[in-house]
Design a protein around this motif. Structure first.
Motif, PDB file in Angstrom:
ATOM      1  N   VAL A  77      53.794  39.834  39.573  1.00 29.18           N
ATOM      2  CA  VAL A  77      54.535  40.588  40.317  1.00 29.18           C
ATOM      3  C   VAL A  77      53.620  41.788  40.956  1.00 29.18           C
ATOM      4  O   VAL A  77      53.768  42.222  42.097  1.00 29.18           O
ATOM      5  N   THR A  78      52.813  42.459  39.910  1.00 28.25           N
ATOM      6  CA  THR A  78      52.117  43.578  40.271  1.00 28.25           C
ATOM      7  C   THR A  78      50.837  43.301  41.632  1.00 28.25           C
ATOM      8  O   THR A  78      51.034  43.915  42.443  1.00 28.25           O
ATOM      9  N   GLY A  79      50.497  42.005  41.403  1.00 27.11           N
ATOM     10  CA  GLY A  79      49.608  41.588  42.322  1.00 27.11           C
ATOM     11  C   GLY A  79      49.977  41.381  43.601  1.00 27.11           C
ATOM     12  O   GLY A  79      49.656  41.576  44.602  1.00 27.11           O
ATOM     13  N   THR A  80      51.312  40.712  43.674  1.00 30.41           N
ATOM     14  CA  THR A  80      52.278  40.527  44.845  1.00 30.41           C
ATOM     15  C   THR A  80      52.570  41.605  45.550  1.00 30.41           C
ATOM     16  O   THR A  80      52.210  41.854  46.528  1.00 30.41           O
ATOM     17  N   ALA A  81      52.689  42.610  44.832  1.00 32.94           N
ATOM     18  CA  ALA A  81      53.197  43.911  45.503  1.00 32.94           C
ATOM     19  C   ALA A  81      52.176  44.660  46.107  1.00 32.94           C
ATOM     20  O   ALA A  81      52.242  45.062  47.162  1.00 32.94           O
ATOM     21  N   ILE A  82      51.096  44.580  45.459  1.00 28.88           N
ATOM     22  CA  ILE A  82      50.031  45.310  46.009  1.00 28.88           C
ATOM     23  C   ILE A  82      49.285  44.338  47.021  1.00 28.88           C
ATOM     24  O   ILE A  82      48.929  45.236  48.298  1.00 28.88           O
ATOM     25  N   GLY A 105      45.153  43.735  44.426  1.00 34.45           N
ATOM     26  CA  GLY A 105      46.080  42.896  44.285  1.00 34.45           C
ATOM     27  C   GLY A 105      45.595  41.362  44.356  1.00 34.45           C
ATOM     28  O   GLY A 105      46.320  40.737  43.413  1.00 34.45           O
ATOM     29  N   GLY A 106      44.745  41.054  45.149  1.00 34.64           N
ATOM     30  CA  GLY A 106      44.134  39.795  45.006  1.00 34.64           C
ATOM     31  C   GLY A 106      43.434  39.255  43.778  1.00 34.64           C
ATOM     32  O   GLY A 106      43.852  38.433  43.231  1.00 34.64           O
ATOM     33  N   MET A 107      42.871  40.244  43.164  1.00 38.37           N
ATOM     34  CA  MET A 107      42.063  40.119  41.714  1.00 38.37           C
ATOM     35  C   MET A 107      43.526  40.018  40.630  1.00 38.37           C
ATOM     36  O   MET A 107      43.246  39.107  39.883  1.00 38.37           O
ATOM     37  N   LEU A 108      44.480  40.690  41.097  1.00 38.29           N
ATOM     38  CA  LEU A 108      45.367  40.667  40.112  1.00 38.29           C
ATOM     39  C   LEU A 108      46.159  39.171  40.106  1.00 38.29           C
ATOM     40  O   LEU A 108      46.684  38.709  38.986  1.00 38.29           O
ATOM     41  N   LEU A 109      46.390  38.736  41.245  1.00 42.32           N
ATOM     42  CA  LEU A 109      46.965  37.514  41.445  1.00 42.32           C
ATOM     43  C   LEU A 109      45.933  36.247  40.889  1.00 42.32           C
ATOM     44  O   LEU A 109      46.286  35.439  40.166  1.00 42.32           O
ATOM     45  N   ILE A 110      44.751  36.441  41.084  1.00 40.56           N
ATOM     46  CA  ILE A 110      43.745  35.598  40.367  1.00 40.56           C
ATOM     47  C   ILE A 110      43.923  35.598  38.992  1.00 40.56           C
ATOM     48  O   ILE A 110      43.956  34.754  38.184  1.00 40.56           O
ATOM     49  N   ILE A 111      44.046  36.741  38.395  1.00 38.45           N
ATOM     50  CA  ILE A 111      43.874  37.025  36.969  1.00 38.45           C
ATOM     51  C   ILE A 111      45.305  36.563  36.405  1.00 38.45           C
ATOM     52  O   ILE A 111      45.564  35.952  35.337  1.00 38.45           O
ATOM     53  N   GLY A 112      46.335  36.627  37.187  1.00 39.83           N
ATOM     54  CA  GLY A 112      47.688  36.344  36.719  1.00 39.83           C
ATOM     55  C   GLY A 112      47.793  34.725  36.798  1.00 39.83           C
ATOM     56  O   GLY A 112      48.443  34.170  35.645  1.00 39.83           O
TER      57      GLY A 112
END
Length: 118
Positions: A77-82, A105-112
């Motif tokens: 959710v956070t990665g998508t928002a950013i 945001g992209g890094m958060l998506l990868i980690i997600g």
């Protein structure tokens, strides 16, 4: 039957909101944004934001099935928002002042996505 904690079901609700907003933003792009005289680069950024918005909305539907849904869901959710938010903002305004946050945001998506395998 799969036992899904009640807090994990919130991610399915968030997926519903995210999916509806992705469709609305996609329609705006198709019927308003793309018809205006914007640089091609901004149109491509908008398309990228909308595509990632949709894909990660679908990912949210799988979050309740993870071993750690709070972690995976929060990261996605956070990665998508950013990621998508900064891309949409840049595409709609042409202002690059938030583009520096897009990679986070992209890094958060990868980690997600990786957190889904824990």
């Amino acid at each position: 039957m799969i036992n899904i904690p009640s807090y994990a079901r919130w991610f399915v609700r968030l997926a519903g909101i995210s999916g509806a907003s992705a469709v609305a933003l996609g329609a705006y792009g198709a019927h308003v944004f793309y018809r205006r005289e914007y640089p091609e680069e901004l149109k491509q950024v908008y398309e990228t934001a909308n595509r990632y918005h949709f894909l990660h909305t679908l990912a949210l539907l799988g979050v309740p099935l993870c071993k750690h849904p709070k972690l995976a869901g929060t990261l996605i959710v956070t990665g998508t928002a950013i990621f998508c938010g900064t891309c949409y903002y840049y595409a709609l305004t042409g202002s690059k002042n938030v583009r520096q946050y897009t990679p986070y945001g992209g890094m958060l998506l990868i980690i997600g996505w990786l957190s889904m395998i824990l």
